[in-house]
Design a protein around this motif. Structure first.
Motif, PDB file in Angstrom:
ATOM      1  N   UNK A  40      67.700 -23.729  22.341  1.00  0.00           N
ATOM      2  CA  UNK A  40      68.024 -24.193  23.691  1.00  0.00           C
ATOM      3  C   UNK A  40      66.796 -24.439  24.560  1.00  0.00           C
ATOM      4  N   UNK A  41      65.744 -23.665  24.346  1.00  0.00           N
ATOM      5  CA  UNK A  41      64.544 -23.744  25.180  1.00  0.00           C
ATOM      6  C   UNK A  41      63.382 -24.350  24.404  1.00  0.00           C
ATOM      7  N   UNK A  42      62.902 -25.476  24.887  1.00  0.00           N
ATOM      8  CA  UNK A  42      61.712 -26.104  24.304  1.00  0.00           C
ATOM      9  C   UNK A  42      60.491 -25.705  25.129  1.00  0.00           C
ATOM     10  N   UNK A  43      59.314 -25.944  24.610  1.00  0.00           N
ATOM     11  CA  UNK A  43      58.095 -25.581  25.328  1.00  0.00           C
ATOM     12  C   UNK A  43      57.882 -26.434  26.569  1.00  0.00           C
ATOM     13  N   UNK A  44      57.903 -27.759  26.417  1.00  0.00           N
ATOM     14  CA  UNK A  44      57.502 -28.645  27.500  1.00  0.00           C
ATOM     15  C   UNK A  44      58.645 -29.411  28.147  1.00  0.00           C
TER      16      UNK A  44
END
Length: 98
Positions: A40-44
């Protein structure tokens, strides 16, 4: 003298063999993030959830969010130990833009 040498050798052996038990490997925040959060959470870039680089950096806020969830994020307080939550917080903090 022989007894002292034997005692020192025994203590050194116990210390060497037991040091891995005392030295905690700890939790790898990056590995845990990649296993449980990355979907669900990407870096950028925002995906279905905020991007890591844009997340809050306050440890108490991050810990509460991971534990209690909210706004589409599930609660993980019952799934993660305090050590795992702390490792995730440190990982997130090390990857946010300040």
């Amino acid at each position: 003298m022989k007894k002292i040498t034997t005692a020192i050798a025994a203590i050194a052996t116990v210390a060497l063999l037991s040091s891995p038990a005392f030295a905690s490997d700890g939790v790898d925040g990056a590995k845990l993030f990649n296993k449980k959060c990355k979907m669900c959470h990407k870096m950028e870039k925002s995906r279905s959830a905020p991007a890591v680089q844009s997340m809050h950096t306050d440890a108490s806020i991050l810990s509460a969010k991971i534990s209690n969830g909210g706004k589409g994020m599930p609660k993980f307080g019952h799934k993660f130990s305090e050590e795992e939550i702390s490792a995730l917080v440190k990982y997130i903090q090390s990857n946010t833009k300040k």
